[in-house]
Design a protein around this motif. Structure first.
Motif, mmCIF file in Angstrom:
data_model
loop_
_atom_site.group_PDB
_atom_site.id
_atom_site.type_symbol
_atom_site.label_atom_id
_atom_site.label_comp_id
_atom_site.label_asym_id
_atom_site.label_seq_id
_atom_site.Cartn_x
_atom_site.Cartn_y
_atom_site.Cartn_z
ATOM 1 N N MET A 341 23.614 -23.372 35.652
ATOM 2 C CA MET A 341 23.057 -22.151 36.255
ATOM 3 C C MET A 341 21.530 -22.185 36.244
ATOM 4 N N ALA A 342 20.961 -21.825 37.362
ATOM 5 C CA ALA A 342 19.491 -21.771 37.396
ATOM 6 C C ALA A 342 19.003 -20.562 36.604
ATOM 7 N N GLU A 343 19.870 -19.565 36.537
ATOM 8 C CA GLU A 343 19.520 -18.362 35.819
ATOM 9 C C GLU A 343 19.655 -18.610 34.325
ATOM 10 N N GLY A 344 18.761 -18.077 33.540
ATOM 11 C CA GLY A 344 18.875 -18.170 32.101
ATOM 12 C C GLY A 344 19.914 -17.166 31.631
ATOM 13 N N LEU A 345 20.759 -17.594 30.664
ATOM 14 C CA LEU A 345 21.789 -16.684 30.176
ATOM 15 C C LEU A 345 21.821 -16.762 28.654
ATOM 16 N N ALA A 346 21.925 -15.626 27.981
ATOM 17 C CA ALA A 346 21.952 -15.628 26.527
ATOM 18 C C ALA A 346 22.791 -14.463 26.035
ATOM 19 N N VAL A 347 23.360 -14.669 24.834
ATOM 20 C CA VAL A 347 24.063 -13.563 24.177
ATOM 21 C C VAL A 347 23.131 -13.050 23.083
ATOM 22 N N ILE A 443 25.013 -9.530 26.989
ATOM 23 C CA ILE A 443 24.752 -10.755 27.758
ATOM 24 C C ILE A 443 23.535 -10.482 28.620
ATOM 25 N N VAL A 444 22.565 -11.375 28.480
ATOM 26 C CA VAL A 444 21.313 -11.173 29.197
ATOM 27 C C VAL A 444 21.130 -12.319 30.178
ATOM 28 N N THR A 445 20.819 -11.992 31.421
ATOM 29 C CA THR A 445 20.446 -13.053 32.358
ATOM 30 C C THR A 445 18.988 -12.841 32.727
ATOM 31 N N ALA A 446 18.271 -13.956 32.877
ATOM 32 C CA ALA A 446 16.840 -13.842 33.142
ATOM 33 C C ALA A 446 16.416 -14.855 34.194
ATOM 34 N N THR A 447 15.571 -14.444 35.112
ATOM 35 C CA THR A 447 14.980 -15.391 36.061
ATOM 36 C C THR A 447 13.464 -15.308 35.936
ATOM 37 N N ASP A 448 12.847 -16.477 36.110
ATOM 38 C CA ASP A 448 11.391 -16.557 35.992
ATOM 39 C C ASP A 448 10.784 -16.089 37.315
ATOM 40 N N THR A 449 10.059 -14.997 37.276
ATOM 41 C CA THR A 449 9.494 -14.448 38.516
ATOM 42 C C THR A 449 7.979 -14.586 38.535
ATOM 43 N N THR A 450 7.453 -15.435 37.623
ATOM 44 C CA THR A 450 5.998 -15.550 37.517
ATOM 45 C C THR A 450 5.361 -15.938 38.846
ATOM 46 N N SER A 451 5.911 -17.047 39.429
ATOM 47 C CA SER A 451 5.273 -17.512 40.659
ATOM 48 C C SER A 451 5.482 -16.508 41.783
ATOM 49 N N GLN A 452 6.662 -15.860 41.756
ATOM 50 C CA GLN A 452 6.946 -14.845 42.777
ATOM 51 C C GLN A 452 5.943 -13.693 42.645
ATOM 52 N N ARG A 453 5.715 -13.317 41.379
ATOM 53 C CA ARG A 453 4.781 -12.202 41.133
ATOM 54 C C ARG A 453 3.373 -12.588 41.558
ATOM 55 N N GLN A 454 3.034 -13.889 41.229
ATOM 56 C CA GLN A 454 1.690 -14.350 41.633
ATOM 57 C C GLN A 454 1.568 -14.325 43.145
ATOM 58 N N ALA A 455 2.650 -14.807 43.795
ATOM 59 C CA ALA A 455 2.620 -14.841 45.257
ATOM 60 C C ALA A 455 2.485 -13.428 45.812
ATOM 61 N N GLU A 456 3.242 -12.506 45.190
ATOM 62 C CA GLU A 456 3.159 -11.117 45.643
ATOM 63 C C GLU A 456 1.741 -10.582 45.500
ATOM 64 N N ARG A 457 1.151 -10.917 44.318
ATOM 65 C CA ARG A 457 -0.222 -10.457 44.070
ATOM 66 C C ARG A 457 -1.181 -11.002 45.125
ATOM 67 N N ALA A 458 -1.012 -12.363 45.347
ATOM 68 C CA ALA A 458 -1.911 -13.017 46.297
ATOM 69 C C ALA A 458 -1.749 -12.396 47.680
ATOM 70 N N LEU A 459 -0.462 -12.127 47.995
ATOM 71 C CA LEU A 459 -0.169 -11.531 49.292
ATOM 72 C C LEU A 459 -0.830 -10.153 49.398
ATOM 73 N N LYS A 460 -0.690 -9.405 48.311
ATOM 74 C CA LYS A 460 -1.260 -8.061 48.272
ATOM 75 C C LYS A 460 -2.774 -8.141 48.493
ATOM 76 N N ALA A 461 -3.393 -9.118 47.766
ATOM 77 C CA ALA A 461 -4.847 -9.254 47.855
ATOM 78 C C ALA A 461 -5.245 -9.615 49.280
#
Ligand code: ADP
Length: 829
Positions: A341-347, A443-461
């Motif tokens: 899974m590309a998504e991170g999963l943890a208990v 059960i926790v699933t996590a996705t890394d949104t750092t680059s997405q957030r950066q892209a959003e920021r850049a887009l916003k700017a």
């Protein structure tokens, strides 16, 4: 533990192919050994029975031998006595014979037919039965043998069928000796059947046999096939026939007569005869074989039961094995899925501890193994909320969910990495409920949104930058959706259109408030609006001039460019961006300019037209004056009059040229689609006298297009350029002119190249102005308006004209361009 995926274990359970194979192998070896041992034991028991049979055969042979010996002894005594009597004379023998017959002689009773004597010559000399012919018996076997060796104690000859009596009999004979010399034979005829019957008294099974052989292996007596055997020869390979063989022994062979396998025992008698007993092997072995068969059957039954039980166990275990393998397989697939899974999963435990996580989770969470598992319970993670404010452990999504049992969706949190950067995560949490319905973990699933957030920021700017830029533009900008309604506009648009944003948004081209007009004053229909054209065709529109009637009665003129958005590949555009400039002032200037130009043209026309009249008058009166003077006129006067008239003519030509110049665009044929090559041909025809006169060579090549132009203006243009090319030559130089046309991007490029006198570079700027000439009239005639006229024609057709020359003597090339437009299809014309 993490989600590292390993293949399902194949352990040492009873299940498992290897274990099963081992168990089957052990049982198979066991069964094999058991059977080997069993067969060995059975074989041994049979061998023991064979041994016992040998012993029994030997005993029987010994006993039978004893009996035969006894009988032979009796015969020997009888014959010894008879031989003594015979040696004494015939009477003595006869006496003895009578006595023997009279005596209750057992042997004589049952076995012996008669006693007889054969004399030395071989003739029957006495017969205890009396009478009988004087038979010759000298050819008989016993006779010959005894004649040869009279010392033999006894000779037994094989049974023969009596010639007269038709009875089987065998002879037991002994030599008669007188003074030590052979004197014939005494013999008893014995009934072999009776003798055999005696031997049959030995207890025997049906297939057993008792045989008396002569020393050389001829059947004398035989308890089976009795008469058929008499006198026949036993198989020569029998051990007792072999030279030097023992007197007793056993062997197992198929019978010579009947092929029945028997255990034979033999015993050699003192006379050399051999007595042999044969006990049928099958009969002997039958009881033990029956027992063995029973044993084998029992063993086979037990083996079958054992094998079946084993197979049943294997089948059952395989089934359970398959079931447990299916479970392991499923578990394995789940593990692989989790780890892939590309998504991170943890208990996550309520304490914050992490009891399970997959690969991706470890990859996404920027902390080492130890810190990773502890989550908040220990050296805490550096967690921040979406606004980068520190988040306490009890508010971590996993912990919160594990404690409260409430699911959480799309929570943004950040993890501060050692360098200070924040890794942004999008987290979902679902509670794990126990049997009591209470949460015990999440059960926790996590996705890394750092680059997405950066892209959003850049887009916003970047959006911000564009917005500022658009807002600050002088140009009005509007965005219209697919339906043509305005969805966005900048302040400049509000200002230029004098409409507030809230009134602009939602308006489309058909809105009656627009009241748009073309430059000629006609109304712009909604379908002709450049925005609608762009929406319809997906193409840009550039430099469209439109007027918007204002409430104050004035008109705001704008120049509009439109660009479709998202209409690539022939798809309908999703929107159109239009930009427009307020050109009202410019339009007013242009109108003013063209008005004054028109006035000027009118003025020039009027001047040149009206001035010709007085000029003609000046010229005619001067000529009249010269005529009146007649002969009184001096040469000087005539010369002066000549100059004056010449000047007036030149001035008239200039006025004509000027008139012509001012007429461009005002008179003449209207624009139309014309064949440029055709127009060129007409110009050539017009100039053909000059061409002939100068002997010029004119070459025309290239592609000649159809053009939207004024036919007579285009012809004037060609004529002027061609005329100049023919004119400006040094004497004696034949003009060589090349006229060509070629497509050059969005324009057609025409070129008139000559080999004429050329033009000095510093003069080039002047050429296209009115009345500018580089040469005096004395050399080349002209008015100096031709090129100015050319420029005016080219400009009127939205083109450009220029000249190229490498200087005097190097020839010149006059070039001009005209816009390339596609002519309308012939059918629609
Ligand atoms: P005109 O020919 O009546 O003098 P034009 O306007 O046609 O007037 O030409 C202006 C001047 O440009 C001419 O006087 C001549 O000096 C120069 N010129 C025009 N065409 C050529 C040419 N093909 N070769 C050299 N000079 C030329």
């Amino acid at each position: 533990m993490d989600g590292r995926a390993t293949a399902p274990m194949r352990g040492f359970r009873f299940g498992g192919d290897r274990t099963r194979a081992a168990i089957i192998a052990v049982v198979a070896v066991f069964i094999g050994l058991y059977w080997l041992n069993l067969l060995h034991e059975l074989g041994k028991s049979e061998a023991e029975v064979v041994d016992a049979t040998r012993r029994r055969a030997s005993l029987t042979a010994h006993a039978a031998a004893e009996a035969v010996e006894n009988t032979l002894n009796r015969f020997r005594i009888t014959l010894t006595t008879a031989a003594i009597a015979a040696a004494q004379g015939p009477d003595a023998l006869r006496l003895y014979g009578a006595a023997m017959s009279a005596a209750d002689n057992e042997a004589a009773d049952e076995l012996v037919y008669q006693l007889f004597r054969v004399d030395a010559d071989g003739y029957l000399a006495y017969n205890s039965q009396g009478g009988g012919a004087r038979n010759f018996l000298g050819d008989r076997d016993y006779f010959r043998r005894l004649a040869e060796r009279p010392d033999l104690p006894l000779v037994v000859s094989p049974p023969v069928l009596g010639r007269v009596s038709q009875k089987w009999n065998l002879q037991v004979a002994k030599a008669v000796r007188v003074d030590g010399k052979f004197a014939g034979v005494v013999a008893v005829s014995v009934n072999p059947d009776a003798w055999t019957a005696r031997l049959g008294r030995f207890e025997m099974n049906e297939a057993d046999v008792l045989t008396l052989f002569s020393a050389d292996g001829i059947y004398l007596l035989r308890t089976r096939d009795t008469q058929q055997s008499y006198g026949r020869q036993v198989a020569s390979d029998r051990p007792f026939l072999q030279p030097g063989s023992e007197d007793t022994g056993t062997y197992i062979e198929p019978g010579t007569r009947d092929g029945v396998v028997r255990v034979y025992a033999w015993k050699r008698l003192s006379t050399g005869l051999v007595i042999a007993t044969g006990l049928a092997l099958d009969d002997a072995l039958a009881p033990i074989r029956a027992i063995n068969r029973q044993t084998m059957e029992r063993a086979a039954g037990a083996t079958a039961v054992l094998v079946l039980a084993l197979l049943a166990i294997v089948a059952v275990s395989r089934q359970s094995d398959r079931a447990s393998r299916a479970v392991a397989e499923k578990e394995y697939q789940q593990r692989v899925t989790l780890s892939a899974m590309a998504e991170g999963l943890a208990v996550v435990q309520p304490t914050g501890e992490i009891s399970f996580h997959n690969h991706s989770f470890a990859r996404i969470i920027p902390y080492g193994d130890d810190r990773l598992r502890r989550n908040g319970a220990g050296p805490a993670w550096d967690v921040v909320d979406s606004d980068a404010r520190p988040l306490p452990l009890e508010r971590y999504p996993g912990v919160l969910c594990a404690r409260t049992g409430h699911p959480l969706d799309n929570v943004t949190i950040g993890l501060r990495v050692d360098g200070g950067d924040i890794r942004w995560l999008n987290v979902n949490a679902r509670p794990l409920l126990g049997r009591d319905g209470r949460p015990h973990a999440a059960i926790v699933t996590a996705t890394d949104t750092t680059s997405q957030r950066q892209a959003e920021r850049a887009l916003k700017a970047s959006e911000e930058r564009y917005r500022t830029m658009v807002e600050s533009l002088m140009e009005g900008i509007m965005v219209q959706g697919a339906d043509g309604a305005i969805v966005a506009c900048n302040p400049a648009a509000e200002r230029i259109l004098r409409v507030e944003r809230r009134d602009l948004l939602g308006r489309d081209a058909a809105d009656p408030r627009w009241r748009a007009i073309h430059p000629d004053g006609s109304e712009v229909r909604p379908d002709d609006h450049p925005v609608m054209v762009s929406l319809r065709t997906g193409e840009r529109r550039d430099g469209v001039v439109m007027g918007l009637r204002r409430d104050d009665g004035g008109v705001t003129w704008i120049e509009v460019n439109t660009a479709p958005l998202g209409g690539a590949g022939g798809a309908t555009p999703e929107a159109v961006v239009s930009s427009f400039l307020d050109i009202t002032r410019r339009k007013e200037f242009e109108d003013e300019l063209s008005r004054s130009n028109a006035e000027l043209e009118q003025f020039a026309y009027a001047v040149s037209h009206d001035l010709r009249e007085p000029l003609r008058m000046v010229a005619s009166y001067i000529q009249l004056l010269e005529r009146r003077l007649g002969d009184a006129a001096t040469d000087d006067i005539r010369e002066f009059v000549g100059y004056a008239v010449d000047g007036a003519k030149r001035m008239d030509r200039m006025l004509v040229a000027l008139l012509e110049y001012s007429r461009i665009g005002r008179r003449g044929l209207p624009m139309d689609w014309i064949d440029s090559r055709q127009v060129m041909e007409e110009a050539l025809l017009f100039l053909s006298p000059v061409i002939q006169q100068t002997g010029a060579q004119v070459r025309v090549d290239g592609d000649w297009p159809r053009l939207y132009a004024s036919p007579d203006e285009l012809e004037r243009l060609f004529q002027n350029l061609l005329g100049n090319a023919l004119k400006y030559h040094d004497d004696g130089v034949t003009p060589q002119i090349r006229v060509s046309c070629a497509r050059d991007g969005g324009v057609w490029r025409f070129a008139f190249a000559d080999n004429g006198i050329g033009i000095a570079p510093d003069q080039i700027g002047r050429l296209f102005k009115v009345f500018q000439r580089l040469h005096g009239n004395n050399r080349y005639e002209g008015s100096g308006v031709g090129l100015a006229l050319c420029r005016r024609i080219v400009q009127r057709h939205d083109g450009r004209i220029w000249v190229e020359s490498d200087g005097p003597g190097a020839g010149s090339t006059f070039l001009f361009t005209l816009p390339a437009q596609s002519p309308p299809a012939e059918t629609s014309a």
